[in-house]
Design a protein around this motif. Structure first.
Motif, short mmCIF file in Angstrom:
data_model
loop_
_atom_site.label_atom_id
_atom_site.label_comp_id
_atom_site.label_asym_id
_atom_site.label_seq_id
_atom_site.Cartn_x
_atom_site.Cartn_y
_atom_site.Cartn_z
N SER A 1 -0.08 5.87 -2.31
CA SER A 1 0.81 6.01 -3.47
C SER A 1 1.05 4.66 -4.13
O SER A 1 1.13 4.56 -5.36
N PHE A 2 1.17 3.59 -3.32
CA PHE A 2 1.33 2.25 -3.89
C PHE A 2 0.08 1.83 -4.66
O PHE A 2 0.18 1.29 -5.76
N LYS A 3 -1.10 2.10 -4.08
CA LYS A 3 -2.34 1.75 -4.76
C LYS A 3 -2.50 2.50 -6.07
O LYS A 3 -2.98 1.94 -7.06
N GLY B 1 0.41 -8.51 -10.37
CA GLY B 1 1.39 -9.23 -9.57
C GLY B 1 1.95 -8.37 -8.44
O GLY B 1 2.13 -8.84 -7.31
N LEU B 2 2.24 -7.11 -8.73
CA LEU B 2 2.73 -6.20 -7.69
C LEU B 2 1.68 -5.97 -6.62
O LEU B 2 1.99 -5.86 -5.43
N HIS B 3 0.42 -5.90 -7.05
CA HIS B 3 -0.67 -5.72 -6.09
C HIS B 3 -0.76 -6.92 -5.14
O HIS B 3 -0.86 -6.75 -3.92
N VAL B 4 -0.70 -8.12 -5.69
CA VAL B 4 -0.76 -9.34 -4.87
C VAL B 4 0.47 -9.41 -3.96
O VAL B 4 0.37 -9.75 -2.78
N LEU B 5 1.65 -9.09 -4.50
CA LEU B 5 2.87 -9.11 -3.71
C LEU B 5 2.80 -8.10 -2.56
O LEU B 5 3.22 -8.40 -1.44
#
Length: 78
Positions: free
Chosen positions: A29-31, A50-54
């Motif tokens: 779900s995050f992906k 940025g959210l992906h890297v975080l």
């Protein structure tokens, strides 16, 4: 005297399998949330990147603690 029921390794009621299923579902779900789509503006693309890297950094930081915690939990059950 306690009697333990023999369970197969593929039992879906196993707490480890439940945890893996829950973690996999949340990761998927995050992906899907941070996936960059065609209609996204430049600001949204940077925010999602940025959210992906975080998220990746958070998983890397938490992984040793999770491994240690799961090891202790499994040793306590045995």
């Amino acid at each position: 005297m306690k009697i333990r029921v023999n369970k197969s390794e593929n039992d879906s009621n196993d707490p480890a399998n439940k945890m893996l299923d829950w973690t996999g579902q949340n990761y998927r779900s995050f992906k899907s949330f941070v996936a960059i789509q065609d209609g996204d503006s430049l600001g949204v693309v940077f925010m999602k990147a940025g959210l992906h890297v975080l998220g990746l950094l958070l998983m890397v930081l938490l992984s040793p603690f999770l491994v240690i915690g799961l090891t202790i939990a499994f040793l306590a059950v045995m």
